[in-house]
Design a protein around this motif. Structure first.
Motif, PDB file in Angstrom:
ATOM      1  N   ASP A  81       0.859  -1.144   0.047  1.00 50.98           N
ATOM      2  CA  ASP A  81      -0.039   0.081   0.082  1.00 50.98           C
ATOM      3  C   ASP A  81       0.799   1.228  -0.143  1.00 50.98           C
ATOM      4  O   ASP A  81       2.000   1.157   0.225  1.00 50.98           O
ATOM      5  N   GLU A  82       0.252   2.199  -0.322  1.00 53.60           N
ATOM      6  CA  GLU A  82       0.973   3.640  -0.354  1.00 53.60           C
ATOM      7  C   GLU A  82       0.560   4.510   0.701  1.00 53.60           C
ATOM      8  O   GLU A  82       0.700   5.795   0.701  1.00 53.60           O
ATOM      9  N   GLY A  83       0.131   3.954   1.726  1.00 52.97           N
ATOM     10  CA  GLY A  83      -0.240   4.591   3.045  1.00 52.97           C
ATOM     11  C   GLY A  83       0.956   5.092   3.874  1.00 52.97           C
ATOM     12  O   GLY A  83       2.086   5.043   3.583  1.00 52.97           O
ATOM     13  N   ILE A  84       0.388   5.539   5.009  1.00 49.24           N
ATOM     14  CA  ILE A  84       1.289   6.016   6.194  1.00 49.24           C
ATOM     15  C   ILE A  84       2.668   4.630   6.285  1.00 49.24           C
ATOM     16  O   ILE A  84       2.171   3.513   6.601  1.00 49.24           O
ATOM     17  N   PRO A  85       3.764   5.035   6.253  1.00 50.46           N
ATOM     18  CA  PRO A  85       4.614   3.985   6.572  1.00 50.46           C
ATOM     19  C   PRO A  85       4.397   3.184   7.981  1.00 50.46           C
ATOM     20  O   PRO A  85       4.131   4.018   8.981  1.00 50.46           O
ATOM     21  N   TYR A  86       4.336   1.848   7.850  1.00 50.88           N
ATOM     22  CA  TYR A  86       4.130   1.278   9.154  1.00 50.88           C
ATOM     23  C   TYR A  86       4.695  -0.224   9.051  1.00 50.88           C
ATOM     24  O   TYR A  86       4.461  -0.850   8.117  1.00 50.88           O
ATOM     25  N   ASP A  87       5.648  -0.392   9.817  1.00 49.48           N
ATOM     26  CA  ASP A  87       6.189  -1.861  10.118  1.00 49.48           C
ATOM     27  C   ASP A  87       5.747  -2.586  11.031  1.00 49.48           C
ATOM     28  O   ASP A  87       6.244  -2.591  12.368  1.00 49.48           O
ATOM     29  N   PRO A  88       4.646  -3.770  10.707  1.00 49.68           N
ATOM     30  CA  PRO A  88       4.060  -4.518  11.899  1.00 49.68           C
ATOM     31  C   PRO A  88       5.093  -5.365  12.512  1.00 49.68           C
ATOM     32  O   PRO A  88       4.595  -5.900  13.510  1.00 49.68           O
ATOM     33  N   THR A  89       6.064  -5.683  11.866  1.00 47.91           N
ATOM     34  CA  THR A  89       7.220  -6.739  12.603  1.00 47.91           C
ATOM     35  C   THR A  89       7.848  -5.956  13.603  1.00 47.91           C
ATOM     36  O   THR A  89       8.420  -6.497  14.343  1.00 47.91           O
ATOM     37  N   LYS A  90       7.415  -4.719  13.661  1.00 43.07           N
ATOM     38  CA  LYS A  90       8.456  -3.886  14.884  1.00 43.07           C
ATOM     39  C   LYS A  90       7.457  -3.749  15.933  1.00 43.07           C
ATOM     40  O   LYS A  90       8.104  -3.215  17.099  1.00 43.07           O
ATOM     41  N   GLN A  91       6.201  -4.043  16.097  1.00 43.68           N
ATOM     42  CA  GLN A  91       5.255  -3.990  17.027  1.00 43.68           C
ATOM     43  C   GLN A  91       5.402  -5.105  18.063  1.00 43.68           C
ATOM     44  O   GLN A  91       5.393  -5.915  17.866  1.00 43.68           O
ATOM     45  N   ALA A  92       5.445  -4.636  19.360  1.00 44.32           N
ATOM     46  CA  ALA A  92       5.635  -5.681  20.419  1.00 44.32           C
ATOM     47  C   ALA A  92       4.292  -6.396  20.554  1.00 44.32           C
ATOM     48  O   ALA A  92       3.040  -5.873  20.244  1.00 44.32           O
ATOM     49  N   SER A  93       4.149  -7.553  20.847  1.00 48.98           N
ATOM     50  CA  SER A  93       3.398  -8.473  21.327  1.00 48.98           C
ATOM     51  C   SER A  93       2.653  -8.077  22.186  1.00 48.98           C
ATOM     52  O   SER A  93       3.271  -7.738  23.359  1.00 48.98           O
ATOM     53  N   PRO A  94       1.386  -8.100  22.454  1.00 49.59           N
ATOM     54  CA  PRO A  94       0.471  -7.731  23.557  1.00 49.59           C
ATOM     55  C   PRO A  94       0.736  -8.533  24.800  1.00 49.59           C
ATOM     56  O   PRO A  94       0.907  -9.792  24.490  1.00 49.59           O
ATOM     57  N   ASP A  95       0.750  -8.116  25.971  1.00 51.89           N
ATOM     58  CA  ASP A  95       0.956  -9.061  27.095  1.00 51.89           C
ATOM     59  C   ASP A  95      -0.273  -9.752  27.234  1.00 51.89           C
ATOM     60  O   ASP A  95      -1.047  -9.046  27.982  1.00 51.89           O
ATOM     61  N   ILE A  96      -0.670 -11.117  27.021  1.00 50.23           N
ATOM     62  CA  ILE A  96      -1.574 -11.472  27.124  1.00 50.23           C
ATOM     63  C   ILE A  96      -1.967 -12.300  28.494  1.00 50.23           C
ATOM     64  O   ILE A  96      -3.008 -12.809  28.855  1.00 50.23           O
ATOM     65  N   THR A  97      -0.922 -12.049  29.326  1.00 49.40           N
ATOM     66  CA  THR A  97      -0.902 -12.779  30.681  1.00 49.40           C
ATOM     67  C   THR A  97      -1.844 -11.663  31.675  1.00 49.40           C
ATOM     68  O   THR A  97      -2.109 -12.165  32.727  1.00 49.40           O
ATOM     69  N   LEU A  98      -1.952 -10.455  30.835  1.00 45.41           N
ATOM     70  CA  LEU A  98      -2.555  -9.356  31.947  1.00 45.41           C
ATOM     71  C   LEU A  98      -4.092  -9.891  31.923  1.00 45.41           C
ATOM     72  O   LEU A  98      -4.515 -10.137  30.698  1.00 45.41           O
TER      73      LEU A  98
END
Length: 139
Positions: A81-98
């Protein structure tokens, strides 16, 4: 890579599903229903994220690519896509233990994508977000 370009509108997700299903029927007719459903889930997550966040309120396009490497029994999916630059591989996984009430919204879909796909890579190239994923099949 075989490619489809469509407007980044949620109503167009069926066009992407149809494109994928057509390519699977042509190239991987013996794919398991389970693997096909996993690929649909990945498309749902990534396409929805692009539609929801890439272009703000502007119109834009989504390119969806598909290829199959028979010798490796591997499917490659690519979104651009030509949208806002966004790297999903750099996003931390949510803490599912909370506890649920203490968790920040978002992020679970990308966790599922990472779990389903064998590789997920991102690059920003020529003004486009390029997300490439591979899936090794049990066929």
């Amino acid at each position: 890579m075989k490619e489809l370009c469509t407007k980044a509108k949620i109503d167009n997700i069926d066009e992407v599903y149809g494109f994928l299903d057509g390519k699977l029927a042509e190239d991987v007719p013996d794919i398991s229903r389970r693997d096909a459903l996993k690929l649909h889930m990945v498309i749902d997550e990534i396409f929805n994220n692009i539609v929801s966040y890439a272009y703000d309120d502007e119109d834009g396009n989504v390119w969806f690519g598909f290829s199959y490497i028979p010798d490796a029994k591997q499917i490659i999916l690519q979104f651009q896509d030509e949208g806002i630059p966004y790297d999903p591989t750099k996003q931390a996984s949510p803490d599912i233990t909370l506890p649920t009430k203490e968790r920040k919204p978002g992020g679970l879909g990308l966790v599922m994508v990472r779990k389903v796909m064998d590789t997920v890579s991102y690059e920003y190239c020529d003004g486009k977000n390029v997300l490439t994923m591979s899936k090794n099949l049990d066929v």
